[in-house]
Every structure is written in structure tokens, then in C-alpha cells.
Design a protein around this motif. Structure first.
Motif, PDB file in Angstrom:
ATOM      1  N   SER A   1       0.818  -1.214   0.000  1.00 29.24           N
ATOM      2  CA  SER A   1       0.000   0.000   0.000  1.00 29.24           C
ATOM      3  C   SER A   1       0.852   1.264   0.000  1.00 29.24           C
ATOM      4  N   ALA A   2       0.425   2.240  -0.790  1.00 25.11           N
ATOM      5  CA  ALA A   2       1.092   3.546  -0.792  1.00 25.11           C
ATOM      6  C   ALA A   2       0.752   4.333   0.471  1.00 25.11           C
ATOM      7  N   ILE A   3      -0.311   3.942   1.166  1.00 22.96           N
ATOM      8  CA  ILE A   3      -0.671   4.537   2.451  1.00 22.96           C
ATOM      9  C   ILE A   3      -0.354   3.496   3.529  1.00 22.96           C
ATOM     10  N   PRO A   4       0.568   3.766   4.434  1.00 20.75           N
ATOM     11  CA  PRO A   4       0.952   2.752   5.426  1.00 20.75           C
ATOM     12  C   PRO A   4      -0.231   2.296   6.278  1.00 20.75           C
TER      13      PRO A   4
ATOM     14  N   PRO B   1       3.932  -1.547   3.578  1.00 18.66           N
ATOM     15  CA  PRO B   1       4.121  -0.216   2.983  1.00 18.66           C
ATOM     16  C   PRO B   1       4.937  -0.355   1.697  1.00 18.66           C
ATOM     17  N   TYR B   2       4.818   0.614   0.818  1.00 19.43           N
ATOM     18  CA  TYR B   2       5.549   0.542  -0.449  1.00 19.43           C
ATOM     19  C   TYR B   2       7.015   0.902  -0.241  1.00 19.43           C
TER      20      TYR B   2
ATOM     21  N   ALA C   1      -3.876   1.509  -2.933  1.00 25.01           N
ATOM     22  CA  ALA C   1      -3.944   2.910  -2.479  1.00 25.01           C
ATOM     23  C   ALA C   1      -3.344   3.881  -3.492  1.00 25.01           C
ATOM     24  N   GLY C   2      -3.402   3.519  -4.758  1.00 23.22           N
ATOM     25  CA  GLY C   2      -2.953   4.427  -5.825  1.00 23.22           C
ATOM     26  C   GLY C   2      -1.507   4.844  -5.650  1.00 23.22           C
ATOM     27  N   THR C   3      -1.250   6.136  -5.861  1.00 23.51           N
ATOM     28  CA  THR C   3       0.093   6.679  -5.639  1.00 23.51           C
ATOM     29  C   THR C   3       0.251   7.164  -4.197  1.00 23.51           C
ATOM     30  N   GLY C   4      -0.845   7.130  -3.441  1.00 21.48           N
ATOM     31  CA  GLY C   4      -0.836   7.686  -2.081  1.00 21.48           C
ATOM     32  C   GLY C   4      -1.204   9.150  -2.062  1.00 21.48           C
ATOM     33  N   ASN C   5      -1.518   9.700  -3.243  1.00 16.28           N
ATOM     34  CA  ASN C   5      -1.843  11.132  -3.354  1.00 16.28           C
ATOM     35  C   ASN C   5      -3.198  11.318  -4.008  1.00 16.28           C
TER      36      ASN C   5
END
Length: 240
Positions: free
Chosen positions: A105-108, A115-116, A135-139
Motif C-alpha cells: 500500500s502507498a498509504i501505510p 508499505p511501499y 492505495a494508488g500513488t498515495g496522493n
């Protein structure tokens, strides 16, 4: 299958969240998740290293929430969490088939997935584990199409395989127009100029800048993913 393995040693499979709905109107349809997992297994059995990115539109779509008055950043984060749920469902289905899988996941959120960390993810692939990037790019403001293209570049994938409900890219919607024409091959620039909707513009531009081909095929056909990798079946290649 050695020739096909040589051509594609490591690939990114991008599918929408809607692909997991089956015939239902919302959420996850377990038999459909299991069918797609079998498709992934058939390619994994060829010796191909597989990354995956799954959208979240079957649970929550950030843009839709934003359009209904929700603050866009919050709506996008909710959409990212939906992709984690889909990734966990796919992990469960793959591990039922004895395929070692990691959700990254890009979001921990350490209790449910990793996590990524790029080097760790690459090592998983080298060990023939399927990596599902969630979680996509986390953004916010970035789609899962862009996330798939970003991760495919970071993982040194040789192609992005986009599984859809149609067998390639058409000049217009083949479900609405009988005279729609399928492209065998098309350039990134043509996709952007003609607004063909293969992926969003950011994803197409990122693929173009890194010479990463995008192969669009139907995920509804049983054996379709393996067939396309073996050079069979119908698809469209977006390339330089």
C-alpha cells in the motif's frame, strides 16, 4: 512457452474495480474475483512475474463523491482505501490457489499490508510473488491508471496489460456503435489526440515518456490474459 516468457518476463496487470463486480451492481462478486485469480495463476505458471493494480470504483469513486459535494481530497482518499479492500480480496483468492501474494500500500497500514518500498517489492517479484499495489500513488488527484503506470516503471515491467470489457481500443464505443473499428496498434499521441479513453492523459504521457507499451484486451474471455501473452487472441497495443 520460453519464447513468450522471454518477451514478457515481468508485466503489470491493471484492472478496474468494476471488473470484480461480476453481474452485481456494487461491491465484490467472489466467483468473479476467483475467475480473475485463475487468469493470473495461468500467467504466473508460465514463469512471468506479475504486478497488479486494481481500481476501487466498485466500492467508492473519488470523482463521483467529489461531484456530489464531498471535498475532493477526502473523496480521493476514500477511493484509495477502496482499492486496498479489492487488493486484499484478490490476495485471498490468489493464495487459495497457492500463489504467494503481497499487498503493498502507498498509504501505510501495517496491520493489513506492507508499505511501499521499491527494493522490497522488486525482491518479492524476483521470488515469484504476485505484488498487488494498492492505495494508488498515495496522493489525491491521481487515478489508479497513473498509479499502475508509475509502479510499472518503478518495477521495470516490460508492458502494462489493461484488462477491460472489450477486446481492444476502438475509434468509438463498440457497445453503442456497430461500425466501431478496433485498432491493432496505435501510438500514445493518437490516443491523446483522439481522446480514446484507454487510460487518463497522465498515465498515457508517463507510459510514452518511458516507452512502456500498453496492451488492451478483454478480461471477460476465459484464458484471455494467458492467450494475449502467448501472442494469441485479440488486443490493441499502444506504443511509440
Amino acid at each position: 512457452m520460453t519464447e513468450e516468457r522471454t518477451k514478457y518476463g515481468r508485466v503489470m496487470l491493471k484492472i478496474s474495480g468494476e471488473a470484480l463486480m461480476g453481474d452485481t451492481a456494487f461491491g465484490l462478486h467472489p466467483p468473479t474475483v476467483q475467475r480473475i485469480a485463475r487468469e493470473v495463476k495461468s500467467v504466473h505458471d508460465m514463469g512471468v512475474e506479475i504486478c497488479m493494480v486494481i481500481g476501487g470504483g466498485n466500492i467508492f469513486r473519488g470523482l463521483q463523491g467529489s461531484a456530489q459535494g464531498m471535498e475532493r481530497t477526502t473523496a480521493d482518499y476514500m477511493g484509495m482505501l477502496a482499492t486496498v479492500m479489492n487488493a486484499l480480496a484478490m490476495q485471498s483468492a490468489l493464495e487459495e490457489l497457492k500463489i504467494h501474494t503481497r499487498v503493498i500500500s502507498a498509504i501505510p497500514m501495517d496491520q493489513v499490508c506492507e508499505p511501499y518500498i521499491r527494493r522490497r517489492a522488486v525482491r518479492h517479484l524476483e521470488k515469484k510473488r504476485v505484488c498487488i499495489f494498492a492505495a494508488g500513488t498515495g496522493n489525491p488527484y491521481f487515478t489508479t491508471d497513473t498509479a499502475a503506470t508509475l509502479r510499472a516503471n518503478e518495477m521495470s515491467c516490460e508492458a502494462i496489460f489493461k484488462g477491460t470489457k472489450v477486446d481492444g481500443v476502438y475509434d468509438k464505443d463498440p457497445n453503442k456503435f456497430d461500425d466501431a473499428v478496433r485498432y491493432e496498434r496505435i501510438s500514445y499521441d493518437e490516443v491523446l489526440q483522439k481522446h480514446l479513453g484507454v487510460m487518463d492523459a497522465s498515465a498515457i504521457a508517463l507510459a510514452r515518456d518511458n516507452h512502456l507499451p500498453i496492451i488492451v484486451f478483454s478480461l471477460d474471455d476465459t484464458g484471455g490474459f494467458k492467450g494475449i501473452l502467448a501472442g494469441e487472441g485479440t488486443s490493441t497495443t499502444v506504443h511509440d
